[in-house]
Design an enzyme around this catalytic site. Structure first.
Site, short mmCIF file in Angstrom:
data_model
loop_
_atom_site.label_atom_id
_atom_site.label_comp_id
_atom_site.label_asym_id
_atom_site.label_seq_id
_atom_site.Cartn_x
_atom_site.Cartn_y
_atom_site.Cartn_z
N HIS A 174 -97.72 -44.06 -22.44
CA HIS A 174 -96.40 -43.52 -22.13
C HIS A 174 -96.45 -41.99 -22.05
CE1 HIS A 174 -94.42 -47.39 -22.65
NE2 HIS A 174 -93.24 -46.83 -22.43
N ARG A 226 -92.51 -41.61 -28.51
CA ARG A 226 -93.42 -42.66 -28.96
C ARG A 226 -93.69 -42.56 -30.46
NH1 ARG A 226 -92.56 -46.41 -26.27
NH2 ARG A 226 -94.59 -47.39 -26.37
N HIS A 273 -96.81 -44.93 -31.93
CA HIS A 273 -97.96 -44.05 -31.73
C HIS A 273 -97.94 -42.94 -32.78
CE1 HIS A 273 -99.79 -45.44 -28.00
NE2 HIS A 273 -98.59 -45.59 -27.49
N ASP A 287 -102.08 -39.33 -30.85
CA ASP A 287 -102.14 -40.20 -29.67
C ASP A 287 -101.38 -39.57 -28.50
OD1 ASP A 287 -103.31 -42.10 -31.38
OD2 ASP A 287 -101.40 -43.12 -31.72
#
Length: 261
Positions: free
Chosen positions: A175, A208, A214, A218
């Site tokens: 994403h 995220r 996440h 990340d």
């Protein structure tokens, strides 16, 4: 491009931009998570497998006991307290890049609907880039196989816990890659709106971690890999041709009446 993609994309993006006019950002948000799947297409990405060695570029994620690893975990723990806040709701909306999330926000801030009717070449570029994110981002995901932060606890996350989360690795964030790559491309196509495009791209990635799916590292890795991927794309003749068409679209596009303010 398939007719199914044309029909779905046109409806999704026209509806999304109309929603911006009808509601404030907070009114437009919902605590019901949106689907993750993009519109169906027969398109392919620009880049072939192996065109960029994402694993070598990024290196491994922080070890759990390292200072960065501990900071990742602390951020996850702290952001669980955001459940029920407006930022939590925004993270839910950002979960769907295509409909209620990123593309809708980019369209609103551009003042131009990114859709099959008005900006088909721009939409095509973004869709092919999202496919490139999978091509470039999957190898490091599979190699490093970092578990997602929510695995092993029952703390609140902004989307339903599902079995795929146990096997779909956390590093880098796809994403975050997509949101940042789209932001870079749209900032190039509409330089006057660059600040807004990059702000949205950053928010999509940050969501995220807010969501709990996440770690911060990340997301940072996703942005790094996205920037490298976009740089690589600029050497691709098909990408260059599509971008030239997209620039023409943006120059001709009529300002939309929708506003996100």
């Amino acid at each position: 491009m398939t007719r199914s993609f044309t029909l779905i994309a046109g409806a999704v993006f026209a509806a999304g931009l109309a929603a911006c006019a009808a509601t404030t950002p907070q009114q437009a948000l919902t605590d019901k998570p949106a689907p993750l799947n993009p519109p169906p297409t027969k398109l392919t990405g620009y880049l072939a497998p192996g065109a960029l060695d994402g694993a070598a570029l990024l290196g491994p994620p922080p070890a759990p006991g390292s200072l960065r690893g501990q900071a990742d975990r602390a951020h996850y723990e702290e952001t669980r307290a955001l459940q029920g806040t407006p930022r939590w709701s925004q993270a839910i909306a950002d979960n769907d890049l295509w409909g209620g999330g990123a593309l809708k926000q980019y369209s609103c801030k551009l003042g131009v609907s990114i859709d099959e009717r008005q900006t088909p070449s721009t939409l095509r570029v973004l869709h092919r880039i999202e496919l490139d994110v999978r091509t470039i981002g999957t190898p490091p995901k599979n190699l490093y196989n970092r578990p997602r932060p929510l695995i092993g606890d029952d703390k609140p996350v902004c989307i339903p816990r599902e079995d795929w989360m146990k096997t779909n690795a956390s590093y880098p964030s796809g994403h975050s890659m997509t949101g940042w790559a789209w932001a870079l491309i749209l900032a190039e196509l509409a330089p006057a709106k660059a600040d807004a495009m990059l702000s949205i791209g950053k928010s999509v990635g940050d969501s995220r971690a807010i969501c709990g799916v996440h770690y911060i590292s990340d997301i940072e890795a996703g942005r790094t890999l996205a920037a490298a991927m976009v740089a690589k794309l600029h050497g691709d003749p098909q990408f260059q041709r599509d971008m030239a068409k997209a620039r023409g679209e943006m120059a001709r596009a009529k300002a939309a009446p929708a506003s996100c303010s």
